[in-house]
Design a protein around this motif. Structure first.
Motif, PDB file in Angstrom:
ATOM      1  N   HIS A 141       0.805  -1.226   0.000  1.00 27.14           N
ATOM      2  CA  HIS A 141       0.000   0.000   0.000  1.00 27.14           C
ATOM      3  C   HIS A 141       0.838   1.276   0.000  1.00 27.14           C
ATOM      4  O   HIS A 141       0.535   2.189  -0.757  1.00 27.14           O
ATOM      5  N   TRP A 178      -7.918  -7.733  -4.101  1.00 27.83           N
ATOM      6  CA  TRP A 178      -8.426  -6.560  -3.378  1.00 27.83           C
ATOM      7  C   TRP A 178      -8.651  -5.397  -4.346  1.00 27.83           C
ATOM      8  O   TRP A 178      -9.662  -4.692  -4.284  1.00 27.83           O
ATOM      9  N   GLN A 179      -7.705  -5.201  -5.274  1.00 23.97           N
ATOM     10  CA  GLN A 179      -7.826  -4.132  -6.266  1.00 23.97           C
ATOM     11  C   GLN A 179      -8.957  -4.413  -7.259  1.00 23.97           C
ATOM     12  O   GLN A 179      -9.722  -3.514  -7.607  1.00 23.97           O
ATOM     13  N   LYS A 182     -12.318  -3.492  -6.446  1.00 24.71           N
ATOM     14  CA  LYS A 182     -12.509  -2.037  -6.383  1.00 24.71           C
ATOM     15  C   LYS A 182     -12.684  -1.538  -4.939  1.00 24.71           C
ATOM     16  O   LYS A 182     -13.515  -0.684  -4.643  1.00 24.71           O
ATOM     17  N   ALA A 184      -9.630  -1.051  -3.123  1.00 27.57           N
ATOM     18  CA  ALA A 184      -8.241  -0.760  -2.760  1.00 27.57           C
ATOM     19  C   ALA A 184      -8.096   0.542  -1.988  1.00 27.57           C
ATOM     20  O   ALA A 184      -7.069   0.789  -1.358  1.00 27.57           O
ATOM     21  N   ASP A 185      -9.148   1.400  -2.031  1.00 25.14           N
ATOM     22  CA  ASP A 185      -9.090   2.647  -1.265  1.00 25.14           C
ATOM     23  C   ASP A 185      -9.479   2.440   0.190  1.00 25.14           C
ATOM     24  O   ASP A 185      -9.498   3.383   0.976  1.00 25.14           O
ATOM     25  N   ARG A 186      -9.810   1.202   0.533  1.00 24.26           N
ATOM     26  CA  ARG A 186     -10.186   0.884   1.915  1.00 24.26           C
ATOM     27  C   ARG A 186      -9.179  -0.105   2.490  1.00 24.26           C
ATOM     28  O   ARG A 186      -8.632  -0.933   1.788  1.00 24.26           O
ATOM     29  N   SER A 187      -8.994  -0.039   3.798  1.00 26.20           N
ATOM     30  CA  SER A 187      -8.038  -0.937   4.449  1.00 26.20           C
ATOM     31  C   SER A 187      -8.771  -2.090   5.129  1.00 26.20           C
ATOM     32  O   SER A 187      -9.798  -1.875   5.783  1.00 26.20           O
ATOM     33  N   GLN A 245     -21.949   2.112   0.745  1.00 25.57           N
ATOM     34  CA  GLN A 245     -22.230   3.151  -0.253  1.00 25.57           C
ATOM     35  C   GLN A 245     -23.523   3.903   0.058  1.00 25.57           C
ATOM     36  O   GLN A 245     -23.656   5.084  -0.266  1.00 25.57           O
TER      37      GLN A 245
END
Length: 399
Positions: A141, A178-179, A182, A184-187, A245
């Motif tokens: 990351h 993980w990417q 969609k 990847a912006d979250r841990s 969301q």
């Protein structure tokens, strides 16, 4: 390369985007060098990890933001029989000789349990491998990391020697999944919590809502939930995305859990930890000064935080709580005198060394700096030897 007084050699490397390709290259170089010792890694947010190696093979890994959570959930997954004896762990740690306490307590426990036949070597191997893969996943990351190799011989017992190529490939496979999901912006170290229970209840069946209410309590990370639900973390996270969301569920940051170590034992275990985790702060409106100070601190192995907005300085310092502060005297909207005065009014910073840094090396400035509670006064441009000497002067016990 630098060498400490005890003869242990250290080499530091700065790496941009420590992805699978660069991880492979780096570990291949360690394998060719037959490196044995610690690989200490930290990112620009000062999150740190430690990998232990023997002749270039990985023996163990620890660190990150949730090392104890990781240990606990891997214990659940691979050594569940030890949970029934969880209260014994403090006593078991107390039996570890002090000279062996420089390596992580998690690894020493695994060694002890194998010797006492409380777990099998296969269980320990699976737990160690899962731990290393998670650490390598997390290292994919950061935008930039700093790697420090420390040659030593801390590990007398090597439970398993793991080829870096194997675990890097597995960690990269997880990272790719993980990417592709969609997310990847979250841990995976974030914890889901229900924010709108009534709205969530209307959108789900009573059984699903009941299950979510029990699981999404804000106390368990996505990784923790994956072990509890016996599903991979990508699947667990994707199942929650629609609710996230819609704002019905929120991912929050939570702290690590306390280690199963009493304060006296924790003190004993911490004796061998590398001293280079001291945090130094620099408050200066000059990007050049901040960059120069960061280079000096990172090269010396210190953690570093900077802030160029004097009005935000106190909030940043309260949040990070540095061990020593370098403070610019002249800044827009405020000055070092005012900031130093405010810091000395706060109980936490009453004893923190505050060093004024300025281009105006006059007697009046020095006297005034002393009157507002500064510890010392150095002139610009900053000199590396003077800066490091100042840190050693005021933090000698920690350094």
């Amino acid at each position: 390369m630098t060498t400490t007084k005890d003869g242990i050699s250290h080499t530091r490397t700065r790496i941009q985007q420590f992805n699978a390709t660069k991880q492979l290259e780096f570990f291949e170089s360690l394998k060719l060098a037959k490196f044995s010792g610690q690989l200490a890694i930290h990112d620009v947010q000062d999150t740190s990890w430690t990998l232990y190696l023997y002749l270039g093979r990985i023996v163990y890994a620890t660190g990150g933001i949730h090392p104890v959570r990781r240990w606990r959930r891997n214990l659940v997954a691979y050594c569940p029989q030890r949970l029934a004896h969880f209260n014994e762990i403090q006593l078991e740690l107390a039996t570890i000789p002090e000279e062996e306490c420089r390596i992580s307590w998690e690894y020493k426990l695994l060694s002890l349990w194998i010797d006492q036949k409380k777990i099998t070597r296969e269980q320990a191997t699976r737990m160690i491998k899962a731990t290393i893969i998670e650490v390598l996943f997390d290292l994919a990351h950061p935008i930039e990391v700093f790697c420090q190799t420390i040659k030593d011989n801390l590990i007398s017992t090597r439970l398993v020697l793991i080829e870096a190529e194997q675990v890097i490939a597995e960690a990269n496979k997880l990272w790719q999944a993980w990417q592709e999901a969609k997310i990847a912006d979250r841990s995976p170290d974030m914890a889901p919590v229900i924010r709108q229970p009534e709205a969530l209840k209307k959108r789900t069946s009573s059984q699903v809502y009941q299950n979510l209410s029990q699981l999404l309590d804000g106390q368990q990370t996505l990784r923790d939930l994956s072990i509890r639900m016996r599903r991979d973390v990508v699947t667990v996270t994707r199942s929650l995305i629609p609710y996230i969301q819609l704002g019905l569920v929120q991912l929050i940051t939570i702290d690590d859990i306390p280690p199963p170590v009493s304060p006296p034992i924790a003190h004993k275990l911490s004796k061998g930890i590398s001293p280079h985790r001291i945090l130094i702060a620099c408050i200066d409106d000059s990007p050049q000064i901040c960059q120069s100070m960061e280079h000096i601190m990172r090269s010396a192995g210190y953690q570093f935080v900077s802030e160029m907005d004097g009005l935000r300085a106190i909030a940043v310092l309260l949040n990070r709580k540095p061990d020593l502060i370098f403070l610019d005297l002249i800044m827009p909207n405020t000055n070092g005198y005012e900031i130093c005065t405010q810091l000395r009014k706060l109980s936490y910073f009453k004893q923190t060394p505050i060093v004024i840094v300025t281009g105006n090396d006059g007697l009046i400035d020095r006297v005034r700096a002393k009157m507002v509670g500064s510890t010392d006064f150095i002139s610009k441009p900053v000199d590396e030897k003077l800066v490091l000497g100042t840190i050693e002067k005021y933090l000698s016990k920690k350094v």
